[in-house]
Design an enzyme around this catalytic site. Structure first.
Site, PDB file in Angstrom:
ATOM      1  N   ARG A 276       0.841  -1.191   0.000  1.00  0.00           N
ATOM      2  CA  ARG A 276       0.000   0.000   0.000  1.00  0.00           C
ATOM      3  C   ARG A 276       0.878   1.243   0.000  1.00  0.00           C
ATOM      4  O   ARG A 276       2.035   1.201   0.379  1.00  0.00           O
ATOM      5  CB  ARG A 276      -0.895   0.024   1.241  1.00  0.00           C
ATOM      6  CG  ARG A 276      -2.068  -0.947   1.177  1.00  0.00           C
ATOM      7  CD  ARG A 276      -2.895  -0.857   2.439  1.00  0.00           C
ATOM      8  NE  ARG A 276      -2.069  -1.061   3.618  1.00  0.00           N
ATOM      9  CZ  ARG A 276      -1.593  -0.080   4.398  1.00  0.00           C
ATOM     10  NH1 ARG A 276      -1.910   1.180   4.170  1.00  0.00           N
ATOM     11  NH2 ARG A 276      -0.833  -0.371   5.421  1.00  0.00           N
TER      12      ARG A 276
ATOM     13  N   LYS B  36      -8.292  -2.616   1.604  1.00  0.00           N
ATOM     14  CA  LYS B  36      -8.099  -1.669   2.686  1.00  0.00           C
ATOM     15  C   LYS B  36      -8.859  -0.352   2.416  1.00  0.00           C
ATOM     16  O   LYS B  36      -9.149   0.390   3.355  1.00  0.00           O
ATOM     17  CB  LYS B  36      -6.600  -1.403   2.925  1.00  0.00           C
ATOM     18  CG  LYS B  36      -5.885  -2.570   3.671  1.00  0.00           C
ATOM     19  CD  LYS B  36      -6.516  -2.875   4.998  1.00  0.00           C
ATOM     20  CE  LYS B  36      -5.703  -3.625   6.041  1.00  0.00           C
ATOM     21  NZ  LYS B  36      -5.074  -4.876   5.745  1.00  0.00           N
TER      22      LYS B  36
ATOM     23  N   HIS C 191      -9.047  -3.964  13.337  1.00  0.00           N
ATOM     24  CA  HIS C 191      -8.030  -4.581  12.484  1.00  0.00           C
ATOM     25  C   HIS C 191      -7.539  -5.824  13.218  1.00  0.00           C
ATOM     26  O   HIS C 191      -6.516  -5.795  13.913  1.00  0.00           O
ATOM     27  CB  HIS C 191      -6.879  -3.587  12.238  1.00  0.00           C
ATOM     28  CG  HIS C 191      -5.863  -4.087  11.256  1.00  0.00           C
ATOM     29  ND1 HIS C 191      -4.524  -3.820  11.353  1.00  0.00           N
ATOM     30  CD2 HIS C 191      -6.013  -4.833  10.137  1.00  0.00           C
ATOM     31  CE1 HIS C 191      -3.881  -4.390  10.344  1.00  0.00           C
ATOM     32  NE2 HIS C 191      -4.761  -4.996   9.589  1.00  0.00           N
TER      33      HIS C 191
ATOM     34  N   SER D  98       0.911  -5.291  10.606  1.00  0.00           N
ATOM     35  CA  SER D  98       1.314  -6.189   9.540  1.00  0.00           C
ATOM     36  C   SER D  98       2.506  -7.059   9.969  1.00  0.00           C
ATOM     37  O   SER D  98       3.481  -6.552  10.526  1.00  0.00           O
ATOM     38  CB  SER D  98       1.689  -5.360   8.313  1.00  0.00           C
ATOM     39  OG  SER D  98       1.920  -6.212   7.233  1.00  0.00           O
TER      40      SER D  98
ATOM     41  N   LYS E 161      -1.530 -12.127  12.600  1.00  0.00           N
ATOM     42  CA  LYS E 161      -2.997 -12.239  12.597  1.00  0.00           C
ATOM     43  C   LYS E 161      -3.465 -13.415  11.731  1.00  0.00           C
ATOM     44  O   LYS E 161      -4.246 -14.250  12.167  1.00  0.00           O
ATOM     45  CB  LYS E 161      -3.647 -10.950  12.057  1.00  0.00           C
ATOM     46  CG  LYS E 161      -3.534  -9.759  12.973  1.00  0.00           C
ATOM     47  CD  LYS E 161      -4.263  -8.544  12.424  1.00  0.00           C
ATOM     48  CE  LYS E 161      -3.765  -8.084  11.073  1.00  0.00           C
ATOM     49  NZ  LYS E 161      -2.347  -7.691  11.038  1.00  0.00           N
ATOM     50  N   THR E 162      -2.974 -13.448  10.490  1.00  0.00           N
ATOM     51  CA  THR E 162      -3.417 -14.501   9.578  1.00  0.00           C
ATOM     52  C   THR E 162      -2.879 -15.862  10.028  1.00  0.00           C
ATOM     53  O   THR E 162      -3.622 -16.840  10.124  1.00  0.00           O
ATOM     54  CB  THR E 162      -2.962 -14.174   8.140  1.00  0.00           C
ATOM     55  OG1 THR E 162      -3.541 -12.926   7.758  1.00  0.00           O
ATOM     56  CG2 THR E 162      -3.392 -15.244   7.156  1.00  0.00           C
TER      57      THR E 162
ATOM     58  N   ASP F 195      -8.476 -10.649   9.094  1.00  0.00           N
ATOM     59  CA  ASP F 195      -7.963  -9.267   9.080  1.00  0.00           C
ATOM     60  C   ASP F 195      -8.911  -8.154   9.519  1.00  0.00           C
ATOM     61  O   ASP F 195      -8.462  -7.174  10.093  1.00  0.00           O
ATOM     62  CB  ASP F 195      -7.456  -8.943   7.672  1.00  0.00           C
ATOM     63  CG  ASP F 195      -6.477  -7.785   7.633  1.00  0.00           C
ATOM     64  OD1 ASP F 195      -5.503  -7.804   8.412  1.00  0.00           O
ATOM     65  OD2 ASP F 195      -6.687  -6.852   6.848  1.00  0.00           O
TER      66      ASP F 195
ATOM     67  N   ARG G 141       2.321 -12.325  -1.407  1.00  0.00           N
ATOM     68  CA  ARG G 141       1.001 -12.589  -0.825  1.00  0.00           C
ATOM     69  C   ARG G 141       0.241 -13.641  -1.605  1.00  0.00           C
ATOM     70  O   ARG G 141       0.514 -13.880  -2.789  1.00  0.00           O
ATOM     71  CB  ARG G 141       0.155 -11.304  -0.876  1.00  0.00           C
ATOM     72  CG  ARG G 141       0.642 -10.184  -0.015  1.00  0.00           C
ATOM     73  CD  ARG G 141      -0.017 -10.229   1.340  1.00  0.00           C
ATOM     74  NE  ARG G 141       0.469  -9.168   2.210  1.00  0.00           N
ATOM     75  CZ  ARG G 141      -0.012  -8.942   3.430  1.00  0.00           C
ATOM     76  NH1 ARG G 141      -0.994  -9.680   3.904  1.00  0.00           N
ATOM     77  NH2 ARG G 141       0.491  -7.985   4.183  1.00  0.00           N
TER      78      ARG G 141
HETATM   79  P1  ATP Z   1      -1.035  -8.345   7.621  1.00  0.00           P
HETATM   80  O1  ATP Z   1      -1.804  -7.349   8.438  1.00  0.00           O
HETATM   81  O2  ATP Z   1      -0.028  -7.690   6.749  1.00  0.00           O
HETATM   82  O3  ATP Z   1      -1.924  -9.295   6.880  1.00  0.00           O
HETATM   83  P2  ATP Z   1      -0.534 -10.405   9.663  1.00  0.00           P
HETATM   84  O4  ATP Z   1      -0.643  -9.858  11.048  1.00  0.00           O
HETATM   85  O5  ATP Z   1      -1.678 -11.183   9.162  1.00  0.00           O
HETATM   86  O6  ATP Z   1      -0.125  -9.221   8.657  1.00  0.00           O
HETATM   87  P3  ATP Z   1       0.947 -12.777   9.091  1.00  0.00           P
HETATM   88  O7  ATP Z   1       0.585 -12.832   7.653  1.00  0.00           O
HETATM   89  O8  ATP Z   1       0.280 -13.761   9.988  1.00  0.00           O
HETATM   90  O9  ATP Z   1       0.756 -11.298   9.652  1.00  0.00           O
HETATM   91  O10 ATP Z   1       2.521 -12.888   9.170  1.00  0.00           O
HETATM   92  C1  ATP Z   1       3.259 -13.404  10.236  1.00  0.00           C
HETATM   93  C2  ATP Z   1       4.567 -13.920   9.669  1.00  0.00           C
HETATM   94  O11 ATP Z   1       5.486 -14.230  10.695  1.00  0.00           O
HETATM   95  C3  ATP Z   1       4.340 -15.205   8.884  1.00  0.00           C
HETATM   96  O12 ATP Z   1       5.203 -15.193   7.782  1.00  0.00           O
HETATM   97  C4  ATP Z   1       4.739 -16.287   9.896  1.00  0.00           C
HETATM   98  O13 ATP Z   1       5.197 -17.455   9.284  1.00  0.00           O
HETATM   99  C5  ATP Z   1       5.870 -15.592  10.631  1.00  0.00           C
HETATM  100  N1  ATP Z   1       6.115 -16.051  12.032  1.00  0.00           N
HETATM  101  C6  ATP Z   1       7.282 -16.498  12.495  1.00  0.00           C
HETATM  102  N2  ATP Z   1       7.208 -16.789  13.798  1.00  0.00           N
HETATM  103  C7  ATP Z   1       5.954 -16.530  14.190  1.00  0.00           C
HETATM  104  C8  ATP Z   1       5.275 -16.643  15.436  1.00  0.00           C
HETATM  105  N3  ATP Z   1       5.885 -17.070  16.531  1.00  0.00           N
HETATM  106  N4  ATP Z   1       3.976 -16.280  15.475  1.00  0.00           N
HETATM  107  C9  ATP Z   1       3.355 -15.816  14.368  1.00  0.00           C
HETATM  108  N5  ATP Z   1       3.951 -15.684  13.159  1.00  0.00           N
HETATM  109  C10 ATP Z   1       5.245 -16.050  13.062  1.00  0.00           C
HETATM  110 MN    MN Z   2      -2.973 -10.927   7.484  1.00  0.00          MN
END
Ligand code: ATP
Ligand code: MN
Length: 538
Positions: free
Chosen positions: A60, A201, A221, A239, A243-244, A258, A323
């Site tokens: 973004r 978004k 969020h 980010s 979360k995911t 999300d 992604r």
């Molecule tokens: P966005 O808002 O951009 O979608 P997000 O909060 O959904 O971000 P994720 O897509 O879940 O974030 O990314 C977390 C990243 O960190 C993943 O690539 C995951 O494999 C990695 N990771 C490594 N260790 C951990 C952990 N202990 N807990 C969670 N994620 C981890």
């Molecule tokens: Mn996510």
């Protein structure tokens, strides 16, 4: 891939001022996939997923996100560097230019919904220049049933023209790309960027204004899932904090990854119909559900693959922000519809690259409010050899770029709802342990999952001196033991093996917290101010 019934309806874009060459209305995902390949705008990966490149932008562009300042928004929006005002007349002119640009072209139109709760459902029409952007809309928004399409009246319109370049001098934009929300005309106008995240978004930001202002609903969020006992958990975080990853849990039903709303009727609901997962370093072994969701229908963005269509998830040569988008139906263990009860547990996720925040701790309501307003995570600076300094990053409500109102509007609503629902709040550090970035290592996903499961099942016990230890710097309550996690991991100080270095780093971070919180101090009660760290460097 779920195939949608064929649509015979034709629609006119004349009301939008668009006089297109061809209108492709409500094409099936199979057709959009095929057309993208035919136009050589994408390739097929060996998994069957469509792989595309979003072009110049692979993320973004927050500095090019505007809101039209008019009678609806003027007094309500928290204007500033996040919510940048745009003149209504300038919007009208730019809109006309974009729609003229789409004239004579093939365009892809799709009707869909945001908000899984029927009471809040928002009908949306997306008008895309590119077929794969329209497939993204299919994946990420809620797919209407056949009968819902027959008398579909869109409320909001997304006009998405990645190939249109604005002229900043004439159009009032900062540069050639823009994402502009107009709450009076109910249009999200996106141009000059193909990054699909701008579409999702954009609507998220619109809902983050509409729901709290007019519908008494808190937009968040966060991701969400529900256990077999029917208890909902939600996960806030910036980010990359997880979360995911953490909401996609084989033992719990996924609600969404999300964007969610918390209603006055004690419900939470997903805004979306799909997930948008990061795929950097993705492995089937560590994240099987996400890995297996990458199949026909999914769109991979900005990944690198070989001639056989084998994806190298470690390759970040296009971007770190690789992604995949897929509809929720690609996740087996999911909640249908995407609605849950009041959250019993809230997790604040932070990827603390300073390595000083405990991997799991419990927050008091005041601490929860403080951390929600602060919205801390860390970024790791540069990739230059030897430069390993973590940089703190604060984003109010764990999502400031998407929040049109003042952060305290959301924070007050969250505090009230948590109190009414008796929600437990946990702070989870998914970041570094054993030292800061460059010295320590990322917390094992396996441990983070075990900690979350222990919190959810009640195994972490009641809040008492026997079971918890109050952190001397952050003031949060750390469980002394946790099933499935080595006890030594629970104390960040212990993992460092160097008390002095640990406290020096911790104070660096608490000072950053204090500095950041200054701008909110005047809005925060004494109690919330005391919810922050307990000690700072002198
Ligand atoms: P966005 O808002 O951009 O979608 P997000 O909060 O959904 O971000 P994720 O897509 O879940 O974030 O990314 C977390 C990243 O960190 C993943 O690539 C995951 O494999 C990695 N990771 C490594 N260790 C951990 C952990 N202990 N807990 C969670 N994620 C981890
Ligand atoms: Mn996510």
């Amino acid at each position: 891939m779920p195939s949608s019934a064929s649509i015979t309806k034709t629609i006119s874009l004349t009301p939008y001022g668009i006089n297109p060459g061809t209108v492709h209305y409500q094409l099936s995902p199979e057709e959009l996939h095929r057309i993208t390949l035919e136009k050589k705008m994408g390739r097929e990966a060996d998994s069957g997923a469509l792989a595309i490149e979003t072009g110049e932008f692979t993320g973004r562009s927050p500095m090019d996100r505007f809101i039209v300042k008019d009678s609806v928004t003027e007094e309500r929006i928290w204007w500033g560097s996040v919510n940048i005002p745009f003149e209504p007349e300038a919007f009208d002119k730019l809109y006309d230019k974009v729609t003229a640009y789409l004239g004579g072209k093939e365009v892809f139109v799709r009707d869909c919904f945001a908000c899984a709760d029927p009471q809040y459902r928002m009908p949306i029409r997306a008008i895309n220049e590119y077929p794969w952007s329209n497939l993204f809309v299919y994946n990420m928004f809620i797919r209407p049933e056949q009968d819902q399409l027959e008398d579909f009246t869109p409320e909001w319109t997304v006009v998405n023209a990645p190939g249109f370049m604005a002229d900043p001098e004439v159009d009032g934009t900062r540069q050639h790309n823009f994402a502009i929300l107009n709450f009076t005309r109910k249009i999200a106008l996106i141009g000059g960027t193909g990054y699909t995240g701008e579409i999702k978004k954009g609507i998220f930001s619109a809902l983050n204004f509409i729901l709290p202002t007019f519908k008494n609903t808190l937009p968040m969020h966060c991701s969400a899932n529900v256990g077999d006992n029917g208890e909902t958990a939600i996960f806030f975080g910036l980010s990359g904090t997880g979360k995911t990853t953490l909401s996609t849990d084989p033992t719990r039903k996924l609600i969404g990854d999300d964007e969610h709303g918390w209603t006055a009727q004690d419900r939470i609901f997903n805004f979306e119909g799909g997930c948008y997962a990061k795929v950097i370093n993705l492995s089937e072994e560590k994240e099987p559900e996400i890995y297996r969701a990458i199949k026909k229908g999914a769109i991979l963005e900005n990944i690198v693959m070989d001639d056989q269509g084998k994806v190298d998830f470690a390759d970040t040569s296009i971007t770190q922000n690789t992604r995949v988008s897929y509809p929720l139906t690609h996740i087996e263990n999911r909640q249908v519809p995407s609605i849950g009860g009041n959250p019993k547990h809230i997790f604040f996720l932070t990827a603390d690259a300073f390595g000083v925040i405990p991997p799991i701790s419990r927050l008091t309501p005041a601490q929860a409010a403080y951390h929600f307003i602060s919205g801390y995570t860390a970024k790791v600076a540069g990739t230059e050899a030897g430069v390993n300094e973590p940089v703190p990053s604060f984003s109010a409500c764990f999502g400031a770029p998407f929040m049109p109102l003042h952060p305290t509007a959301y924070a007050e609503m969250l505090s009230r709802k948590m109190k009414e629902a008796g929600t437990n709040v946990w702070l989870i550090n998914t970041g570094w342990t054993g030292g800061p970035y460059g010295v320590g290592t990322r917390m094992k996903l396996e441990y983070t999952r075990a900690m979350i499961h222990a919190a959810l099942s009640g195994e972490l016990g009641l809040y008492s001196y026997d079971t918890y230890h109050i952190h001397s710097v952050f003031g949060v309550a750390q469980p002394r033991e946790c099933p499935g996690v080595p006890t030594s991991v629970l104390s960040p100080r212990a993992t460092w093996n160097d008390d002095e270095a640990y406290y020096t780093m911790a104070f660096k971070l608490t000072n950053a917290f204090r500095e950041n919180f200054k701008k909110f101090e005047q809005y925060a009660s004494e109690e919330i101010r005391r919810g922050g760290p307990q000690r700072y460097a002198f």
